[in-house]
Write an enzyme that holds these catalytic residues in place. Structure first.
Site, PDB file in Angstrom:
ATOM      1  N   SER A  59       0.869  -1.179   0.000  1.00 13.05           N
ATOM      2  CA  SER A  59       0.000   0.000   0.000  1.00 13.05           C
ATOM      3  C   SER A  59       0.903   1.225   0.000  1.00 13.05           C
ATOM      4  O   SER A  59       2.067   1.146   0.422  1.00 13.05           O
ATOM      5  CB  SER A  59      -0.849  -0.008   1.278  1.00 13.05           C
ATOM      6  OG  SER A  59      -1.393   1.278   1.513  1.00 13.05           O
ATOM      7  N   TYR A  74      -2.452  -1.108  10.424  1.00 19.23           N
ATOM      8  CA  TYR A  74      -2.368  -1.265   8.959  1.00 19.23           C
ATOM      9  C   TYR A  74      -1.033  -0.724   8.450  1.00 19.23           C
ATOM     10  O   TYR A  74      -0.328  -1.387   7.680  1.00 19.23           O
ATOM     11  CB  TYR A  74      -3.537  -0.515   8.309  1.00 19.23           C
ATOM     12  CG  TYR A  74      -3.654  -0.689   6.811  1.00 19.23           C
ATOM     13  CD1 TYR A  74      -4.125  -1.883   6.272  1.00 19.23           C
ATOM     14  CD2 TYR A  74      -3.306   0.342   5.932  1.00 19.23           C
ATOM     15  CE1 TYR A  74      -4.258  -2.043   4.894  1.00 19.23           C
ATOM     16  CE2 TYR A  74      -3.438   0.189   4.558  1.00 19.23           C
ATOM     17  CZ  TYR A  74      -3.916  -1.010   4.043  1.00 19.23           C
ATOM     18  OH  TYR A  74      -4.043  -1.159   2.673  1.00 19.23           O
TER      19      TYR A  74
HETATM   20  P1  NAI Z   1     -11.116  -6.018  -0.677  1.00 23.14           P
HETATM   21  O1  NAI Z   1     -11.558  -5.956   0.735  1.00 23.14           O
HETATM   22  O2  NAI Z   1     -12.051  -5.577  -1.752  1.00 23.14           O
HETATM   23  O3  NAI Z   1     -10.638  -7.491  -1.032  1.00 23.14           O
HETATM   24  C1  NAI Z   1      -9.791  -8.216  -0.193  1.00 23.14           C
HETATM   25  C2  NAI Z   1     -10.105  -9.670  -0.341  1.00 23.14           C
HETATM   26  O4  NAI Z   1      -9.273 -10.404   0.548  1.00 23.14           O
HETATM   27  C3  NAI Z   1     -11.552  -9.978   0.024  1.00 23.14           C
HETATM   28  O5  NAI Z   1     -12.098 -10.857  -0.912  1.00 23.14           O
HETATM   29  C4  NAI Z   1     -11.420 -10.646   1.388  1.00 23.14           C
HETATM   30  O6  NAI Z   1     -12.456 -11.564   1.663  1.00 23.14           O
HETATM   31  C5  NAI Z   1     -10.074 -11.336   1.243  1.00 23.14           C
HETATM   32  N1  NAI Z   1      -9.481 -11.624   2.544  1.00 23.14           N
HETATM   33  C6  NAI Z   1      -9.331 -10.765   3.585  1.00 23.14           C
HETATM   34  N2  NAI Z   1      -8.799 -11.422   4.637  1.00 23.14           N
HETATM   35  C7  NAI Z   1      -8.604 -12.703   4.236  1.00 23.14           C
HETATM   36  C8  NAI Z   1      -8.101 -13.841   4.888  1.00 23.14           C
HETATM   37  N3  NAI Z   1      -7.687 -13.803   6.147  1.00 23.14           N
HETATM   38  N4  NAI Z   1      -8.044 -14.997   4.183  1.00 23.14           N
HETATM   39  C9  NAI Z   1      -8.462 -15.052   2.903  1.00 23.14           C
HETATM   40  N5  NAI Z   1      -8.970 -13.995   2.239  1.00 23.14           N
HETATM   41  C10 NAI Z   1      -9.041 -12.839   2.905  1.00 23.14           C
HETATM   42  O7  NAI Z   1      -9.761  -5.216  -0.755  1.00 23.14           O
HETATM   43  P2  NAI Z   1      -8.947  -4.605  -1.980  1.00 23.14           P
HETATM   44  O8  NAI Z   1      -9.182  -3.158  -1.998  1.00 23.14           O
HETATM   45  O9  NAI Z   1      -9.155  -5.393  -3.203  1.00 23.14           O
HETATM   46  O10 NAI Z   1      -7.474  -4.807  -1.383  1.00 23.14           O
HETATM   47  C11 NAI Z   1      -6.622  -5.850  -1.756  1.00 23.14           C
HETATM   48  C12 NAI Z   1      -5.248  -5.533  -1.223  1.00 23.14           C
HETATM   49  O11 NAI Z   1      -4.833  -4.255  -1.687  1.00 23.14           O
HETATM   50  C13 NAI Z   1      -5.153  -5.472   0.311  1.00 23.14           C
HETATM   51  O12 NAI Z   1      -3.945  -6.059   0.733  1.00 23.14           O
HETATM   52  C14 NAI Z   1      -5.166  -3.981   0.595  1.00 23.14           C
HETATM   53  O13 NAI Z   1      -4.508  -3.664   1.799  1.00 23.14           O
HETATM   54  C15 NAI Z   1      -4.413  -3.463  -0.608  1.00 23.14           C
HETATM   55  N6  NAI Z   1      -4.682  -2.053  -0.874  1.00 23.14           N
HETATM   56  C16 NAI Z   1      -5.909  -1.619  -1.313  1.00 23.14           C
HETATM   57  C17 NAI Z   1      -6.115  -0.280  -1.557  1.00 23.14           C
HETATM   58  C18 NAI Z   1      -7.405   0.259  -2.050  1.00 23.14           C
HETATM   59  O14 NAI Z   1      -7.557   1.498  -2.141  1.00 23.14           O
HETATM   60  N7  NAI Z   1      -8.391  -0.557  -2.390  1.00 23.14           N
HETATM   61  C19 NAI Z   1      -5.061   0.712  -1.319  1.00 23.14           C
HETATM   62  C20 NAI Z   1      -3.822   0.152  -0.849  1.00 23.14           C
HETATM   63  C21 NAI Z   1      -3.660  -1.174  -0.639  1.00 23.14           C
END
Ligand code: NAI
Length: 256
Positions: free
Chosen positions: A144, A157
């Site tokens: 991130s 985080y």
């Molecule tokens: P999201 O919440 O839409 O998707 C994350 C996915 O990971 C979800 O399907 C969730 O069920 C799954 N997940 C969470 N914990 C889990 C676990 N313990 N075991 C298995 N699956 C698990 O999030 P998004 O936005 O797609 O983020 C993905 C990555 O990108 C994360 O690491 C987040 O920190 C990073 N990120 C996202 C940003 C954003 O603006 N959306 C910005 C910076 C980083």
């Protein structure tokens, strides 16, 4: 572009958001895909249909990657599905908005176990496999902008993503002799379900956009494109780096 012919990729947390976009992007370039989430649902089913329609193979493995044994099992099961594993995208991540002085141990563990511990032991299991099989490997960690810049009220985080920065820097050196490359992708503000509160609040959204030189949120596909580059042979001399996908957010300067 077909950069992943005969390559197998595992993407954690890949039933929505950035992880799903990564799965579709890698599949569109020829990879067979192992999807992961805590449980199988209709989103996983839909992605499997989309990937299969592209002529690639796709499987879902349920695992909560916050527990080290689960993630080790996930890697080992993923290897068994199509006989090997070339690319590991550590995408699953969680955040908790709380004043630092009110964060509970449970909240701290929730964030750190998913965003750091699970990734640490997942990479370890993948690397043991690569070493044992004498195969090269590629790891892309979803970090991130907060591996670099502050985010008040999200201390755990920031701590997890900051640690991921140093984990990647460290492992790049330790794993280079074994032909394993490792890099981070650092998204800025991307329109995914994790940003639900931001997307629903125009005032908050405007204050975020003020700090983004490109004046727009990113799309999951913008992030997936950089993940695909780092996972591909186009990046064969790239290891230990972080690629920011943030519309200029991290190092922006507000002219007076
Ligand atoms: P999201 O919440 O839409 O998707 C994350 C996915 O990971 C979800 O399907 C969730 O069920 C799954 N997940 C969470 N914990 C889990 C676990 N313990 N075991 C298995 N699956 C698990 O999030 P998004 O936005 O797609 O983020 C993905 C990555 O990108 C994360 O690491 C987040 O920190 C990073 N990120 C996202 C940003 C954003 O603006 N959306 C910005 C910076 C980083």
């Amino acid at each position: 572009m077909i950069r992943f012919e005969n390559k197998i990729a595992l993407i954690t947390g890949s039933t929505q958001g950035i992880g799903a976009a990564c799965a579709l992007r890698l599949a569109s370039e020829g990879a067979d895909i192992i999807l992961n989430g805590r449980k199988f649902d209709e989103r996983a089913e839909g992605l499997i249909s989309q990937i299969t329609a592209m002529g690639r193979r796709a499987t879902f493995i349920a695992a909560d990657v916050s527990a080290s044994q689960n993630v080790v099992n996930l890697i080992n099961d993923a290897i068994k599905v199509y006989g090997n594993l070339d690319i590991l995208v550590n995408n699953a991540g969680v955040e908790k908005n709380h004043n630092f002085w009110e964060v509970t141990e449970e909240e701290y563990d929730f964030v750190m176990d998913t965003n750091l511990k699970g990734i640490f032991f997942g990479i370890q299991a993948f690397v043991k496999y690569c070493m044992g099989a004498g195969r090269p490997g590629v790891v892309v960690n979803m970090s991130s902008v907060h591996e670099e810049i502050i985010f008040p009220h999200f201390a755990a985080y920031c701590a997890s993503k900051g640690a991921l920065k140093m984990l990647t820097r460290n492992l790049a050196t330790e794993l280079a002799p074994y032909n394993v490359r490792i890099n981070n992708v650092a998204p800025g503000a991307i329109s995914t379900p994790i940003n639900h509160a931001l997307l629903e609040n125009p005032e908050l959204l405007n204050s975020v956009l003020k700090n983004i030189p490109m004046k727009k949120l990113g799309k999951p596909e913008d992030v997936a494109a950089v993940v695909a580059f780092l996972a591909s042979a186009d990046a064969e001399y790239v290891t230990g780096s972080t690629y920011f996908v943030d519309g200029g957010l991290t190092y922006h300067y507000e002219e007076q």
